[in-house]
Design an enzyme around this catalytic site. Structure first.
Site, PDB file in Angstrom:
ATOM      1  N   HIS A   1       0.833  -1.208   0.000  1.00 14.94           N
ATOM      2  CA  HIS A   1       0.000   0.000   0.000  1.00 14.94           C
ATOM      3  C   HIS A   1       0.868   1.259   0.000  1.00 14.94           C
ATOM      4  O   HIS A   1       0.647   2.183  -0.799  1.00 14.94           O
ATOM      5  CB  HIS A   1      -0.911  -0.024   1.231  1.00 14.94           C
ATOM      6  N   GLU A   2       1.851   1.304   0.896  1.00 15.25           N
ATOM      7  CA  GLU A   2       2.679   2.506   0.996  1.00 15.25           C
ATOM      8  C   GLU A   2       3.554   2.688  -0.247  1.00 15.25           C
ATOM      9  O   GLU A   2       3.822   3.820  -0.666  1.00 15.25           O
ATOM     10  CB  GLU A   2       3.545   2.451   2.256  1.00 15.25           C
TER      11      GLU A   2
END
Length: 764
Positions: free
Chosen positions: A285-286
């Protein structure tokens, strides 16, 4: 004119001078006509040495200062930080530059290997990868904001042990880790490499206006991942190094076109949430955020694009080809959101969630209107934000009905088509977030079948039905639903007897989509009392506690520490401090106050006064919280630090041995009607009680003039009346006057002990 000479020029000039004069003049600089030769001071003599792992505290600067640290051996990383001191004073606006074996210089044209260039009162942190053995020079540029103060009470620290392991992935990512093996680092690199592949598949050449080409001028070629050992360490170090209270993982993109550009992810091994099982929080996600900033968006993070940023990261990084969570979002709440509301969620307190409804909007646009996404990205890459806003307004008008149909019908169809085949007498591993749908084919000859989940972290529910897909939102009940069994954990079982050929669908639904399911298995088998053997559970990892560069040593769990613990701290988490209680078996009353993370006890909000035999206990406190124990006049006696082991605290006779019971504070004379200084500290427990038959009126005394503010009063107290308020601060003064506005006395408020009593002595 004066010339700044290098060492070679200086040597030549010195030779000429000696030939001409036959000697040297030790009384000043050498002069040849208008040429002045100043002494060159070696770099190490102009620098202050510091030692690795040893913090240098209480640094006050009004100009640049140069330091150096020696790294004895090649290391995975070198971290250099310049942070706020424990006194929590305003730091000022320093910047930090680091350079290997040479002097760094500041600014856009400066020479450095790493720069940290944050705003006022933010700590500065530089992390260098693959640090070679040798000397590193550190320039602290104490930017004077015009007040002549510069930097106050800074702490300089350099470390190779914070992230002792690291790895340069095959993609432009550098991993830095507190507690990861080479194998674990390689696995993380694989996850990130696969994320880049998916990113390119989703935003492919048919969608991206300039496929795989960075935004013009973007200098963030590499992204650093700082992976902390656990949430407790992440929380503490995020506070110390980055002035952040983040506890979920976060991506920082610093001005990608400037000389101080940076692309950095801070995350952690979420073992507190997974019962000790390894899972790096939001790794993919990051990284999508970093890719989005590199390839899709001009400039740094924009709040008005939060729906896109988080929605894309969820769509690609967390739930790629897992439509279950999008279907969950569409049916979970009776409140449905429009595209217009999603695009404007930053102006509405973050509602709707950019993670849930943002993902729905991103999925809708990518799947249904890819050419419009191309137009979006064209505007985003060019920084044409007004044009993009106009385009989104068009989407909100033209596509709303289609969007409603998408989340109402298509997400359900996608969910029902997402079943993963689970053969009988086998198992599959289920890890991640949200939920998973499986299909089990039953043939002739099978009589009984059992579908079960086992092991791992989290709390799941198992639903199963024959020849139809189950879901809690459907009007048709599932043939088996373990929700009402009340099981806590993942040991769920659905057994069917006298089965007939067909397909059984099983849904594994996570109780909380924000936490990862780790090391769980789903099995299916045929036969009476059948079972499938699954791999052994992975060993659990213990939580290691953070050791910050400057901190007061913590007491043993369950014991009350000293008042020196009433200082800034960074390890407060959202994890409940189970079993918290404070018991007072002594005859001395004590008060309880929370200490905020900046080290201040909030005397305006007392949580309890405990007399002999009383106990305070609440379940809303978190690990890391600090509670000050004081005497009746709010003098600190000790500090309890809540933790993950033992939160049962007892007031000892030793703790209260030196408590002296004092009478009420005295009222001063009218000589105090002079200018004075107010503070920012609350005047705790302020009250005035009149025990006489003479009415007394209260007036504030101006700190600037020392005069009574007779134009307004704070009440006239008759016998038995009291005045109290919590907005006064230590240092404030209150005049007591009679009916003729004549001063009788002056109250001088303090941080504690503010219970004043008017008696007959005031009129003597």
């Amino acid at each position: 004119m004066k010339h700044k000479l290098n060492k070679l020029t200086l040597a030549m000039a010195s030779s000429l001078f000696l030939v001409a004069c036959g000697g040297s003049d030790k009384n000043g600089p050498m002069v040849i006509d208008d040429l002045v030769i100043n002494e060159v001071i070696p770099l190490e003599d102009r620098s202050t040495p510091i030692n690795l792992e040893e913090a240098v505290e209480h640094i006050n600067l009004t100009e640049q200062a140069l330091y150096y640290v020696d790294v004895p051996a090649d290391s995975a990383t070198l971290t250099v930080s310049f942070a706020t001191g424990l006194a929590n004073k305003e730091l000022g606006d320093p910047d930090v530059y680091v350079r290997y074996e040479a002097e760094p210089s500041a600014g856009e044209s400066g020479e450095f290997d790493c720069v940290s260039y944050n705003g006022p009162n933010w700590s500065e942190t530089c992390i260098l990868d693959n640090a070679k053995a040798g000397r590193y020079y550190i320039l602290v540029d104490a930017y004077d904001q015009g007040d002549g103060v510069g930097v106050s009470d800074g702490t300089l620290w350099a470390s190779t042990s914070l992230f002792p392991t690291g790895k340069a992935c095959d993609i432009p990512v550098n991993l830095r880790a507190q507690e990861m093996t080479e194998e674990e680092l390689s696995a993380a690199c694989d996850v990130l490499a696969n994320t880049k592949v998916i990113f390119d598949e989703v935003l492919n050449a048919g969608i991206a206006p300039e496929f795989q080409m960075p935004v013009e001028g973007d200098l963030n070629e590499y992204t650093g991942f700082n992976i902390f050992a656990n949430l407790t360490n992440h929380k503490a170090w995020m506070g110390y190094l980055f002035d952040s209270d983040n506890e979920s993982g976060i991506y920082y993109e610093t001005e990608p076109t400037e000389f101080y550009h940076n692309s950095e992810v801070n995350t952690f091994n979420a073992i507190e949430w997974s019962g000790g099982r390894d899972v790096i929080r939001s790794l993919a996600h990051e990284y999508v955020h970093a890719l989005d900033g590199r390839y899709n968006k001009e400039g740094a993070y924009r709040a008005d694009m939060g729906w896109w940023s988080e929605g894309l990261a969820e769509y690609i990084g967390t739930y790629y080809q897992q439509p279950y969570q999008r279907f969950e979002t569409s049916v979970w709440s009776n409140t449905k959101y429009t595209l217009a509301e999603i695009f404007d969620q930053h102006n509405n307190g973050g509602t709707p969630s950019p993670y849930d409804w943002g993902q729905l909007a991103v999925a809708f646009l990518l799947e249904k209107h890819p050419s419009d996404v191309t137009t979006m990205l064209t505007h985003m890459r060019a920084g044409e934000w007004d044009e993009l806003k106009a385009l989104l307004n068009t989407f909100a008008t033209n596509y709303e009905a289609e969007f409603v149909d998408y989340y109402t019908n298509e997400t359900r169809a996608q969910y029902e088509a997402s079943a993963i085949e689970l053969p009988l007498n086998s198992y599959l591993k289920a890890e991640g977030r949200g939920g998973w749908l499986y299909s089990v084919d039953v043939a002739e000859g099978d009589t009984d079948i059992t579908i079960a989940t086992t092991g791992g972290s989290g709390n799941v529910t198992l639903m199963a039905s024959k020849d139809s897909v189950p879901h809690w939102s459907y009007t048709e009940y599932a043939d088996c639903d373990t929700y009402n069994d009340g099981n806590s954990g993942n040991e769920e079982t659905c057994t069917f007897t006298n089965v007939t050929p067909g397909t059984y669908y099983a849904l594994v639904d996570s109780g909380f989509s924000g936490a990862d399911i780790v090391d769980m298995y789903i099995t299916a088998c045929s036969g009476v009392d059948c079972a499938v053997e699954v791999p052994a559970q992975k060993p659990l990892r213990e939580i290691t506690k953070p050791q910050l560069p400057v901190s007061v040593p913590l007491p043993e769990p369950g014991t009350i520490g000293g008042c020196e613990l009433a200082t800034a701290y960074y390890d407060r988490t959202s994890i409940p401090a189970t079993g918290f209680s404070v018991t007072n078996p002594t005859d001395v009353p004590v008060n309880l106050y929370w200490i905020s993370t900046d080290g201040e006890a909030n005397f305006a909000n007392k949580y309890a006064t405990l007399v002999a035999g009383e106990v305070y206990s609440e379940d809303f406190w978190s690990q890391g919280d600090r509670m000050m124990i004081t005497d009746a006049t709010n003098n600190c006696l000790g500090v309890a630090v809540l933790n993950n082991e033992n939160n049962e605290f007892t007031i000892s006779e030793e703790l209260v041995a030196d408590v002296v019971e004092l009478g009420p504070p005295t009222i001063g004379s009218c000589d105090l009607l002079v200018p004075y200084e107010r503070t920012n500290a609350s005047a705790a427990n302020f009250s005035v009680t009149n025990t006489t038959d003479t009415p007394v009126t209260l007036h504030w005394v101006s700190d600037e003039t020392g005069q009574m503010s007779l134009g307004s009063d704070y009440g006239t107290l008759l016998n038995g009346d009291s005045y109290s308020a919590d907005y006064w601060v230590a240092g404030d003064r209150m005049a007591l006057v009679d009916s003729n506005q004549q001063c009788l006395g002056v109250i001088d408020l303090r941080a504690t002990d503010n219970g004043f009593v008017i008696d007959d002595s005031l009129f003597e």
